[in-house]
Design a protein around this motif. Structure first.
Motif, PDB file in Angstrom:
ATOM      1  N   GLU A  29     -24.263 -50.905  -4.920  1.00 36.26           N
ATOM      2  CA  GLU A  29     -23.675 -51.837  -5.656  1.00 36.26           C
ATOM      3  C   GLU A  29     -22.207 -52.023  -4.623  1.00 36.26           C
ATOM      4  N   VAL A  30     -21.271 -52.392  -4.121  1.00 34.97           N
ATOM      5  CA  VAL A  30     -20.445 -52.160  -2.905  1.00 34.97           C
ATOM      6  C   VAL A  30     -19.434 -52.182  -3.558  1.00 34.97           C
ATOM      7  N   PRO A  31     -18.034 -52.014  -4.295  1.00 31.73           N
ATOM      8  CA  PRO A  31     -16.654 -52.878  -4.852  1.00 31.73           C
ATOM      9  C   PRO A  31     -15.957 -53.697  -3.831  1.00 31.73           C
ATOM     10  N   PHE A  32     -16.079 -54.777  -4.234  1.00 28.01           N
ATOM     11  CA  PHE A  32     -15.380 -55.686  -3.493  1.00 28.01           C
ATOM     12  C   PHE A  32     -15.055 -56.839  -4.572  1.00 28.01           C
ATOM     13  N   ARG A  33     -13.805 -57.657  -3.773  1.00 31.47           N
ATOM     14  CA  ARG A  33     -12.742 -58.799  -4.853  1.00 31.47           C
ATOM     15  C   ARG A  33     -13.206 -60.136  -3.660  1.00 31.47           C
ATOM     16  N   PHE A  34     -13.187 -61.572  -3.965  1.00 35.93           N
ATOM     17  CA  PHE A  34     -12.996 -62.837  -3.037  1.00 35.93           C
ATOM     18  C   PHE A  34     -12.592 -63.681  -3.667  1.00 35.93           C
ATOM     19  N   ASP A  35     -11.480 -64.349  -3.265  1.00 32.78           N
ATOM     20  CA  ASP A  35     -11.167 -65.164  -4.486  1.00 32.78           C
ATOM     21  C   ASP A  35     -12.166 -66.556  -3.900  1.00 32.78           C
ATOM     22  N   ALA A 125     -46.620 -53.132  -9.952  1.00 31.31           N
ATOM     23  CA  ALA A 125     -45.901 -52.734  -8.915  1.00 31.31           C
ATOM     24  C   ALA A 125     -44.381 -52.929  -9.120  1.00 31.31           C
ATOM     25  N   ARG A 126     -43.168 -52.013  -9.345  1.00 30.08           N
ATOM     26  CA  ARG A 126     -42.147 -52.349 -10.376  1.00 30.08           C
ATOM     27  C   ARG A 126     -40.972 -53.362  -9.178  1.00 30.08           C
ATOM     28  N   TYR A 127     -40.546 -54.483  -9.513  1.00 30.50           N
ATOM     29  CA  TYR A 127     -39.774 -55.724  -9.276  1.00 30.50           C
ATOM     30  C   TYR A 127     -38.491 -55.762  -9.462  1.00 30.50           C
ATOM     31  N   TYR A 128     -37.655 -56.074  -8.798  1.00 26.35           N
ATOM     32  CA  TYR A 128     -35.969 -56.179  -9.519  1.00 26.35           C
ATOM     33  C   TYR A 128     -35.777 -57.298  -9.352  1.00 26.35           C
ATOM     34  N   ASP A 129     -34.695 -58.463 -10.725  1.00 23.79           N
ATOM     35  CA  ASP A 129     -34.003 -59.374 -10.599  1.00 23.79           C
ATOM     36  C   ASP A 129     -32.868 -59.490  -9.418  1.00 23.79           C
ATOM     37  N   LEU A 130     -32.398 -60.681  -9.644  1.00 19.34           N
ATOM     38  CA  LEU A 130     -31.032 -60.809  -8.989  1.00 19.34           C
ATOM     39  C   LEU A 130     -30.200 -59.715  -9.090  1.00 19.34           C
ATOM     40  N   LEU A 131     -29.289 -59.208  -8.314  1.00 19.85           N
ATOM     41  CA  LEU A 131     -28.541 -58.206  -8.515  1.00 19.85           C
ATOM     42  C   LEU A 131     -27.277 -58.978  -8.486  1.00 19.85           C
ATOM     43  N   PHE A 132     -25.979 -58.724 -10.592  1.00 18.22           N
ATOM     44  CA  PHE A 132     -25.192 -59.855 -11.053  1.00 18.22           C
ATOM     45  C   PHE A 132     -24.201 -59.033  -9.892  1.00 18.22           C
ATOM     46  N   TYR A 133     -23.051 -60.315  -9.873  1.00 21.22           N
ATOM     47  CA  TYR A 133     -21.887 -59.748  -9.699  1.00 21.22           C
ATOM     48  C   TYR A 133     -20.654 -61.109 -10.959  1.00 21.22           C
ATOM     49  N   ARG A 134     -20.095 -60.560 -11.630  1.00 25.35           N
ATOM     50  CA  ARG A 134     -18.764 -61.407 -12.077  1.00 25.35           C
ATOM     51  C   ARG A 134     -18.379 -62.259 -11.235  1.00 25.35           C
ATOM     52  N   ALA A 135     -17.832 -62.921 -12.201  1.00 21.40           N
ATOM     53  CA  ALA A 135     -17.728 -64.245 -11.760  1.00 21.40           C
ATOM     54  C   ALA A 135     -17.051 -65.209 -12.781  1.00 21.40           C
ATOM     55  N   VAL A 136     -15.456 -65.262 -12.263  1.00 19.63           N
ATOM     56  CA  VAL A 136     -14.358 -65.259 -13.456  1.00 19.63           C
ATOM     57  C   VAL A 136     -13.644 -66.658 -12.750  1.00 19.63           C
ATOM     58  N   LEU A 137     -13.576 -67.520 -13.609  1.00 22.96           N
ATOM     59  CA  LEU A 137     -12.367 -68.585 -13.108  1.00 22.96           C
ATOM     60  C   LEU A 137     -10.760 -69.070 -13.705  1.00 22.96           C
ATOM     61  N   SER A 138     -10.046 -68.498 -12.957  1.00 22.36           N
ATOM     62  CA  SER A 138      -8.938 -68.173 -13.543  1.00 22.36           C
ATOM     63  C   SER A 138      -7.819 -69.145 -12.346  1.00 22.36           C
ATOM     64  N   GLY A 139      -7.474 -70.471 -13.302  1.00 20.76           N
ATOM     65  CA  GLY A 139      -6.962 -71.869 -12.848  1.00 20.76           C
ATOM     66  C   GLY A 139      -8.430 -72.115 -12.140  1.00 20.76           C
ATOM     67  N   ASN A 140      -7.601 -72.248 -10.093  1.00 20.09           N
ATOM     68  CA  ASN A 140      -8.424 -73.664  -9.853  1.00 20.09           C
ATOM     69  C   ASN A 140      -8.758 -72.430  -8.239  1.00 20.09           C
ATOM     70  N   THR A 141      -9.050 -71.468  -8.892  1.00 15.84           N
ATOM     71  CA  THR A 141     -10.367 -69.987  -8.347  1.00 15.84           C
ATOM     72  C   THR A 141     -10.984 -69.643  -9.065  1.00 15.84           C
ATOM     73  N   VAL A 142     -12.087 -69.614  -8.330  1.00 17.18           N
ATOM     74  CA  VAL A 142     -13.481 -68.896  -8.609  1.00 17.18           C
ATOM     75  C   VAL A 142     -12.987 -66.848  -8.325  1.00 17.18           C
ATOM     76  N   VAL A 143     -13.450 -66.070  -9.169  1.00 19.71           N
ATOM     77  CA  VAL A 143     -12.419 -64.620  -8.815  1.00 19.71           C
ATOM     78  C   VAL A 143     -14.349 -63.858  -8.802  1.00 19.71           C
ATOM     79  N   ILE A 144     -14.976 -63.571  -7.002  1.00 20.30           N
ATOM     80  CA  ILE A 144     -16.234 -62.888  -7.443  1.00 20.30           C
ATOM     81  C   ILE A 144     -16.332 -61.494  -7.881  1.00 20.30           C
ATOM     82  N   SER A 145     -16.257 -60.879  -8.287  1.00 19.43           N
ATOM     83  CA  SER A 145     -16.398 -59.588  -8.010  1.00 19.43           C
ATOM     84  C   SER A 145     -17.517 -58.153  -8.134  1.00 19.43           C
ATOM     85  N   ASN A 146     -17.029 -56.741  -8.001  1.00 21.62           N
ATOM     86  CA  ASN A 146     -17.844 -55.898  -8.239  1.00 21.62           C
ATOM     87  C   ASN A 146     -16.905 -54.642  -8.871  1.00 21.62           C
TER      88      ASN A 146
END
Length: 146
Positions: A29-35, A125-146
């Motif tokens: 779970e790599v920390p990042f932020r991208f607009d 066997a154990r199977y995993y769902d997709l890894l979720f990242y935060r996605a927030v709308l701020s004005g006209n920008t979607v900020v995705i982050s972990n």
């Protein structure tokens, strides 16, 4: 009074459970932020509900992210683009097919609305769902982050 304090402390410690089996062992779970500027043609598809976009920029997750408007208004979801059911390798970066992500390694299919593994084998066997990242709308920008 001491007994009550001890009982409350014991209850508190027992209530705090750390379940390491829930953690996906294949993906860090790599920390990042991208607009994502919704005015840019590259991300303009995010103005439509159910139209996923792949963001493969360096520093975005492990192998990039899938981002999608999931509802009316400011509801967005973002998911890791590397298949969650094996370590990252040459075939683990998934592709978009409609509103699903497909892993070409095993033909696993995942919903980009919920992140759920849609064709989970029934082999115990154990199977995993997709890894979720935060996605927030701020004005006209979607900020995705972990």
């Amino acid at each position: 009074m001491r007994i009550l304090y001890f009982a409350l402390l014991t209850l508190f410690l027992l209530a705090c459970e750390n379940d390491p089996t829930n953690r996906n062992p294949f993906l860090q779970e790599v920390p990042f932020r991208f607009d994502l500027n919704l005015n840019l043609p590259l991300y303009n598809g995010l103005n439509t509900i159910g139209n996923p976009v792949y963001v493969g920029n360096n520093g975005v997750g492990t192998r990039g992210a899938f981002v999608m408007r999931s509802g009316i208004g400011d509801e967005f979801v973002a998911w890791e683009a590397s298949c969650p059911n094996h370590a990252p390798n040459s075939c683990s970066t998934m592709t978009i097919e409609g509103q699903n992500a497909i892993c070409s390694c095993e033909d696993f299919e995942y919903s980009l609305f919920t992140g759920q593994h849609l064709n989970r084998p029934d082999d115990g066997a154990r199977y995993y769902d997709l890894l979720f990242y935060r996605a927030v709308l701020s004005g006209n920008t979607v900020v995705i982050s972990n």
